[in-house]
Design a protein around this motif. Sequence first.
Motif, short mmCIF file in Angstrom:
data_model
loop_
_atom_site.label_atom_id
_atom_site.label_comp_id
_atom_site.label_asym_id
_atom_site.label_seq_id
_atom_site.Cartn_x
_atom_site.Cartn_y
_atom_site.Cartn_z
N GLU A 162 6.18 7.83 -13.26
CA GLU A 162 5.94 8.40 -14.58
C GLU A 162 6.20 7.33 -15.64
O GLU A 162 6.81 6.30 -15.37
CB GLU A 162 6.82 9.61 -14.81
N ALA B 210 2.40 1.77 -3.41
CA ALA B 210 1.38 2.25 -4.35
C ALA B 210 1.15 3.75 -4.16
O ALA B 210 1.00 4.49 -5.14
CB ALA B 210 0.09 1.47 -4.17
N GLU B 211 1.13 4.20 -2.90
CA GLU B 211 0.95 5.63 -2.64
C GLU B 211 2.13 6.44 -3.17
O GLU B 211 1.95 7.50 -3.76
CB GLU B 211 0.78 5.88 -1.13
N ASP C 179 4.13 5.58 -5.62
CA ASP C 179 4.06 5.53 -7.08
C ASP C 179 2.98 6.47 -7.62
O ASP C 179 3.17 7.08 -8.68
CB ASP C 179 3.82 4.11 -7.56
N ASP C 180 1.86 6.59 -6.92
CA ASP C 180 0.81 7.51 -7.37
C ASP C 180 1.32 8.94 -7.47
O ASP C 180 0.90 9.69 -8.34
CB ASP C 180 -0.39 7.47 -6.42
N VAL C 181 2.24 9.31 -6.59
CA VAL C 181 2.76 10.68 -6.57
C VAL C 181 3.97 10.85 -7.49
O VAL C 181 4.07 11.81 -8.23
CB VAL C 181 3.13 11.10 -5.13
N ASP D 287 0.83 -1.21 0.00
CA ASP D 287 0.00 0.00 0.00
C ASP D 287 0.86 1.26 0.00
O ASP D 287 0.58 2.22 -0.72
CB ASP D 287 -0.93 0.02 1.22
#
Length: 123
Positions: free
Chosen positions: A19, A11-12, A14-16, A8
């Motif tokens: 690219e 994933a957080e 990577d969300d920010v 988790d």
Amino acid sequence: MDRSLRQDLMAEVDDVWAEVVRHLPLADGRQDPDRDAVEFVAVLRTGDRNVERMNFGRGNSARSGVAADGGYLRVDRALYATISIRKGDKIVAMERDGQPIFEVLSVDDRSHLRLICELGDAS
């Protein structure tokens, strides 16, 4: 830290920070016929930062600082288990102005979470 919490958190991050990049596999400076070029999403950190230390088990050779023309690519191994990045390959930052190209200087594949590639200027 349990595995689901770790995933988790990744994933957080990577969300920010992630690219789209293109991996250009090379063998002896030419396109590698055994590995296809592929686009994927990964964390690409470049530029001059205070401290970015990596020691790939080669004695006491950790670098302090990252040159402005290099950086690190961190690939989620769970999402991209089949990607085979090697020293000498190229990475293209698809979402950046001018789509800069980096050369893979070294690959740390010891982590089960991330494939970590040290990058340099590809000129």
